[in-house]
Design an enzyme around this catalytic site. Structure first.
Site, mmCIF file in Angstrom:
data_model
loop_
_atom_site.group_PDB
_atom_site.id
_atom_site.type_symbol
_atom_site.label_atom_id
_atom_site.label_comp_id
_atom_site.label_asym_id
_atom_site.label_seq_id
_atom_site.Cartn_x
_atom_site.Cartn_y
_atom_site.Cartn_z
ATOM 1 N N CYS A 113 -29.899 -29.580 -63.720
ATOM 2 C CA CYS A 113 -31.246 -30.142 -63.593
ATOM 3 C C CYS A 113 -31.959 -30.059 -64.947
ATOM 4 O O CYS A 113 -32.028 -28.989 -65.548
ATOM 5 C CB CYS A 113 -32.015 -29.354 -62.534
ATOM 6 S SG CYS A 113 -33.800 -29.464 -62.711
ATOM 7 N N GLU A 114 -32.464 -31.205 -65.418
ATOM 8 C CA GLU A 114 -33.075 -31.213 -66.746
ATOM 9 C C GLU A 114 -34.469 -30.577 -66.756
ATOM 10 O O GLU A 114 -35.042 -30.355 -67.812
ATOM 11 C CB GLU A 114 -33.145 -32.639 -67.310
ATOM 12 C CG GLU A 114 -34.153 -33.553 -66.637
ATOM 13 C CD GLU A 114 -34.179 -34.931 -67.284
ATOM 14 O OE1 GLU A 114 -33.194 -35.297 -67.946
ATOM 15 O OE2 GLU A 114 -35.192 -35.634 -67.118
ATOM 16 N N HIS A 115 -35.013 -30.301 -65.591
ATOM 17 C CA HIS A 115 -36.342 -29.687 -65.548
ATOM 18 C C HIS A 115 -36.287 -28.173 -65.566
ATOM 19 O O HIS A 115 -37.245 -27.516 -65.944
ATOM 20 C CB HIS A 115 -37.098 -30.155 -64.293
ATOM 21 C CG HIS A 115 -37.295 -31.635 -64.259
ATOM 22 N ND1 HIS A 115 -36.870 -32.422 -63.214
ATOM 23 C CD2 HIS A 115 -37.843 -32.471 -65.164
ATOM 24 C CE1 HIS A 115 -37.156 -33.684 -63.470
ATOM 25 N NE2 HIS A 115 -37.752 -33.747 -64.638
ATOM 26 N N HIS A 116 -35.178 -27.596 -65.084
ATOM 27 C CA HIS A 116 -35.066 -26.131 -65.023
ATOM 28 C C HIS A 116 -33.803 -25.598 -65.675
ATOM 29 O O HIS A 116 -33.615 -24.396 -65.749
ATOM 30 C CB HIS A 116 -35.099 -25.666 -63.564
ATOM 31 C CG HIS A 116 -36.373 -26.005 -62.850
ATOM 32 N ND1 HIS A 116 -36.532 -27.149 -62.114
ATOM 33 C CD2 HIS A 116 -37.557 -25.346 -62.798
ATOM 34 C CE1 HIS A 116 -37.756 -27.183 -61.607
ATOM 35 N NE2 HIS A 116 -38.405 -26.114 -62.014
ATOM 36 N N GLN A 154 -31.133 -36.372 -60.562
ATOM 37 C CA GLN A 154 -30.094 -36.932 -59.692
ATOM 38 C C GLN A 154 -30.185 -38.457 -59.558
ATOM 39 O O GLN A 154 -29.176 -39.151 -59.512
ATOM 40 C CB GLN A 154 -30.160 -36.264 -58.313
ATOM 41 C CG GLN A 154 -28.967 -36.619 -57.424
ATOM 42 C CD GLN A 154 -28.988 -35.882 -56.107
ATOM 43 O OE1 GLN A 154 -29.344 -34.708 -56.050
ATOM 44 N NE2 GLN A 154 -28.617 -36.549 -55.035
ATOM 45 N N HIS A 182 -29.679 -28.525 -55.393
ATOM 46 C CA HIS A 182 -30.287 -28.178 -56.676
ATOM 47 C C HIS A 182 -30.620 -26.697 -56.647
ATOM 48 O O HIS A 182 -31.442 -26.279 -55.828
ATOM 49 C CB HIS A 182 -31.565 -28.985 -56.887
ATOM 50 C CG HIS A 182 -31.320 -30.449 -57.064
ATOM 51 N ND1 HIS A 182 -31.773 -31.153 -58.145
ATOM 52 C CD2 HIS A 182 -30.641 -31.337 -56.302
ATOM 53 C CE1 HIS A 182 -31.395 -32.412 -58.039
ATOM 54 N NE2 HIS A 182 -30.714 -32.556 -56.929
ATOM 55 N N CYS A 184 -32.406 -25.033 -58.494
ATOM 56 C CA CYS A 184 -33.816 -24.755 -58.785
ATOM 57 C C CYS A 184 -34.659 -24.825 -57.515
ATOM 58 O O CYS A 184 -35.744 -24.254 -57.450
ATOM 59 C CB CYS A 184 -34.346 -25.718 -59.841
ATOM 60 S SG CYS A 184 -34.058 -27.433 -59.447
HETATM 61 ZN ZN LIG Z 1 -35.006 -28.478 -61.207
#
Ligand SMILES: [Zn+2]
Length: 225
Positions: A113-116, A154, A182, A184
């Site tokens: 995941c590119e956010h976490h 995703q 995910h 996260c």
């Molecule tokens: Zn995430």
């Protein structure tokens, strides 16, 4: 105050897992450094993070972690940022004149995941209808793996897989469904271990209800060996 507001906005964007583009956002100087140079810099960055957290990097168990993580980032889990790693586009003539749908299901997806920067783990299901060109079955696994090995959203991963296969197969008639967990979401934040996320992209004839239905029915088949 401005910085604080911006951060809150980015934080909300990340926690809601909203992507901003179909292409992986890359810097124009993305490939100026060699892999070895990148590993060398990232190694120091990881050490800095660990030391800031208060860890004693002289401990035997932790000593090798910065180098190990740096190599893993550059060569493995983010290796798909390197366009040279893209699977070669070898295709074959459809000699059998098989004009029906071909489905490859349960392709394992390991992404991040590119956010976490936490794992996304799941299954991809791909279908296409040949217009005269076919690809080797393992090629589909390789294409999934290539785009998965990036910091990802995703939805974008699903679209990138479909676009690549449309290019390779020279047809719009390609579809992909991904069902993934995910970490996260499963292990932090809302901590819901049961939830998974389904994304889909239907190109060309897969936009027709009956064709889409047929693909989704094949996915439901429970293959046992
Ligand atoms: Zn995430």
């Amino acid at each position: 105050m401005k910085i604080n507001n911006d951060f809150e906005e980015f934080d909300a964007l990340g926690n809601d897992h909203i992507g901003t583009s179909q292409d992986t956002p890359m810097r124009s100087d993305a490939f100026k450094l060699s892999k070895e140079e990148k590993i060398d810099i990232i190694k120091d960055d990881v050490r800095h993070i660990m030391e800031t957290l208060g860890l004693d990097l002289s401990d035997d168990s932790l000593k090798g972690t910065p180098m190990r993580v740096a190599k893993m980032f550059v060569k493995e889990i983010f290796g798909g940022l390197d366009p040279n790693k893209k699977p070669s586009a070898s295709t074959f003539e459809n000699k059998y004149k098989y004009g029906e749908m071909l489905v490859e299901k349960n392709i394992t997806v390991y992404s991040t995941c590119e956010h976490h920067l936490l794992p996304i783990v799941g299954k991809a299901h791909i279908a296409y209808i040949s217009n005269g060109t076919v690809v080797g079955l393992s090629k589909m696994n390789r294409i999934v793996d290539y785009f998965a090995k990036r910091p990802q959203v995703q939805e974008r991963l699903t679209i990138q897989i479909v676009r690549e296969l449309q290019d390779v197969l020279e047809t719009k008639d390609v579809a992909c469904v991904i069902d993934a967990k995910h970490l996260c979401v499963n292990s932090r934040g809302i901590r819901d271990i049961e939830s998974s996320t389904v994304t889909s992209e239907f190109g060309g004839r897969f936009k027709d209800k009956a064709t889409r239905r047929e693909f989704l029915d094949y996915i439901k088949l429970d293959t046992k060996f």
